[in-house]
Design a protein around this motif. Structure first.
Motif, PDB file in Angstrom:
ATOM      1  N   VAL A 295      86.180 -15.022  28.715  1.00  0.00           N
ATOM      2  CA  VAL A 295      87.558 -15.479  28.566  1.00  0.00           C
ATOM      3  C   VAL A 295      88.533 -14.436  29.102  1.00  0.00           C
ATOM      4  N   ALA A 296      89.386 -14.863  30.039  1.00  0.00           N
ATOM      5  CA  ALA A 296      90.462 -13.999  30.517  1.00  0.00           C
ATOM      6  C   ALA A 296      91.473 -13.788  29.388  1.00  0.00           C
ATOM      7  N   GLU A 297      92.174 -12.675  29.425  1.00  0.00           N
ATOM      8  CA  GLU A 297      93.035 -12.283  28.310  1.00  0.00           C
ATOM      9  C   GLU A 297      94.075 -13.341  27.946  1.00  0.00           C
ATOM     10  N   LYS A 298      94.628 -14.046  28.935  1.00  0.00           N
ATOM     11  CA  LYS A 298      95.703 -14.997  28.668  1.00  0.00           C
ATOM     12  C   LYS A 298      95.213 -16.435  28.523  1.00  0.00           C
ATOM     13  N   ALA A 299      93.910 -16.622  28.514  1.00  0.00           N
ATOM     14  CA  ALA A 299      93.370 -17.977  28.321  1.00  0.00           C
ATOM     15  C   ALA A 299      93.630 -18.426  26.886  1.00  0.00           C
ATOM     16  N   ALA A 300      93.814 -19.730  26.718  1.00  0.00           N
ATOM     17  CA  ALA A 300      94.098 -20.282  25.387  1.00  0.00           C
ATOM     18  C   ALA A 300      92.813 -20.264  24.551  1.00  0.00           C
ATOM     19  N   TYR A 301      92.792 -19.392  23.535  1.00  0.00           N
ATOM     20  CA  TYR A 301      91.570 -19.228  22.749  1.00  0.00           C
ATOM     21  C   TYR A 301      91.243 -20.485  21.960  1.00  0.00           C
TER      22      TYR A 301
ATOM     23  N   LYS B 126      87.620 -25.274  20.772  1.00  0.00           N
ATOM     24  CA  LYS B 126      87.430 -26.728  20.833  1.00  0.00           C
ATOM     25  C   LYS B 126      86.235 -27.108  21.699  1.00  0.00           C
ATOM     26  N   ALA B 127      85.933 -26.267  22.669  1.00  0.00           N
ATOM     27  CA  ALA B 127      84.809 -26.565  23.563  1.00  0.00           C
ATOM     28  C   ALA B 127      83.466 -26.382  22.873  1.00  0.00           C
ATOM     29  N   ASN B 128      83.495 -25.766  21.672  1.00  0.00           N
ATOM     30  CA  ASN B 128      82.260 -25.594  20.893  1.00  0.00           C
ATOM     31  C   ASN B 128      81.195 -24.833  21.690  1.00  0.00           C
ATOM     32  N   VAL B 129      81.602 -23.694  22.257  1.00  0.00           N
ATOM     33  CA  VAL B 129      80.653 -22.879  23.021  1.00  0.00           C
ATOM     34  C   VAL B 129      79.719 -22.160  22.062  1.00  0.00           C
ATOM     35  N   ASP B 130      78.588 -21.713  22.593  1.00  0.00           N
ATOM     36  CA  ASP B 130      77.650 -20.952  21.764  1.00  0.00           C
ATOM     37  C   ASP B 130      78.156 -19.540  21.501  1.00  0.00           C
ATOM     38  N   GLU B 131      78.826 -18.952  22.504  1.00  0.00           N
ATOM     39  CA  GLU B 131      79.384 -17.610  22.333  1.00  0.00           C
ATOM     40  C   GLU B 131      80.478 -17.395  23.359  1.00  0.00           C
TER      41      GLU B 131
END
Length: 227
Positions: free
Chosen positions: A83-89, A94-99
């Motif tokens: 994740v880039a610093e300014k990406a919406a966490y 919501k994407a339900n990633v594993d990590e």
């Protein structure tokens, strides 16, 4: 076969850096720069994980997560977000990633996670037995056996027995077959004599290799294992 990791990124420099780190750790890496193709390529290539380079405002991660769910691959392919610093966490959650990992990140954090999630290929490689033929060489012309370059003293009969076993590794030879191969024609040899010579051969190889490579098949005969 080492595990394949699909990297979804449009930053060629970042991919090259990341793929180098992963390859040094024993994994294979593949770049997918067309995100809509990532899930299909990962499925076809039997990838262990998809690593997504997430940039601010991008829907790539959500689309890949949906694609994995639609194809019922969420339990087969690990989804990781960088994740880039300014990406919406919140979008990452919501994407339900594993990590997920926030960039910049220490590479060992990613590797530690991969080792736990899909295994450490370097550890697996270290545990894998070395093929016998990589350690032991039989020189038929000179009638000698070398283990890691050092000669192993064998009698002529033991050498002929080993030659037969190695030339058809894995096959089980009966005692009668070994008598025909290793002893002079018309010589009277008891089956017990074969056992004695195989025993001597087994001990000599075990001392040199550090393990037993001759397999006894009860009531049948003997074979040599290549690993």
């Amino acid at each position: 076969m080492t595990e394949l990791l699909v990297i979804v990124s449009r930053d060629a420099d970042y991919y090259l850096m990341l793929s180098y780190i992963l390859k040094e750790a024993g994994y294979r890496a593949m770049l997918v720069d067309v995100p809509s193709e990532a899930v299909a390529i990962a499925e076809e290539s039997e990838a262990a994980a998809i690593i997504v380079d997430c940039q601010p405002g991008s829907q790539i991660l959500a689309n890949i997560a949906s694609g994995l769910k639609e194809r019922e691959l969420t339990s087969d392919i690990t989804l990781i977000a960088l994740v880039a610093e300014k990406a919406a966490y919140l979008d990452i959650l919501k994407a339900n990633v594993d990590e997920s990992f926030t960039r910049p990140m220490p590479p060992e954090r990613l590797l530690t996670y991969l080792h736990g999630a899909i295994g450490n290929p370097l550890d697996e490689l270290a545990k894998r037995p070395v093929p016998m033929f990589d350690e032991m060489r039989l020189d038929a012309g000179a009638r000698r056996v070398l283990v890691r370059g050092a000669p192993v003293n064998l009698s002529p009969i033991e050498f002929r027995l080993l030659s037969a076993l190695m030339n058809d590794a894995g096959r089980v030879f009966s005692r009668a077959e070994l008598i025909d191969i290793a002893w002079p024609k018309r010589a009277f040899v008891k089956p017990r004599t074969v056992d004695v010579h195989i025993g001597r051969l087994r001990r000599a190889l075990k001392r040199a290799l550090g393990r037993d490579v001759i397999r006894t098949v009860p009531k049948v005969g003997y074979a040599i294992d290549v690993v």
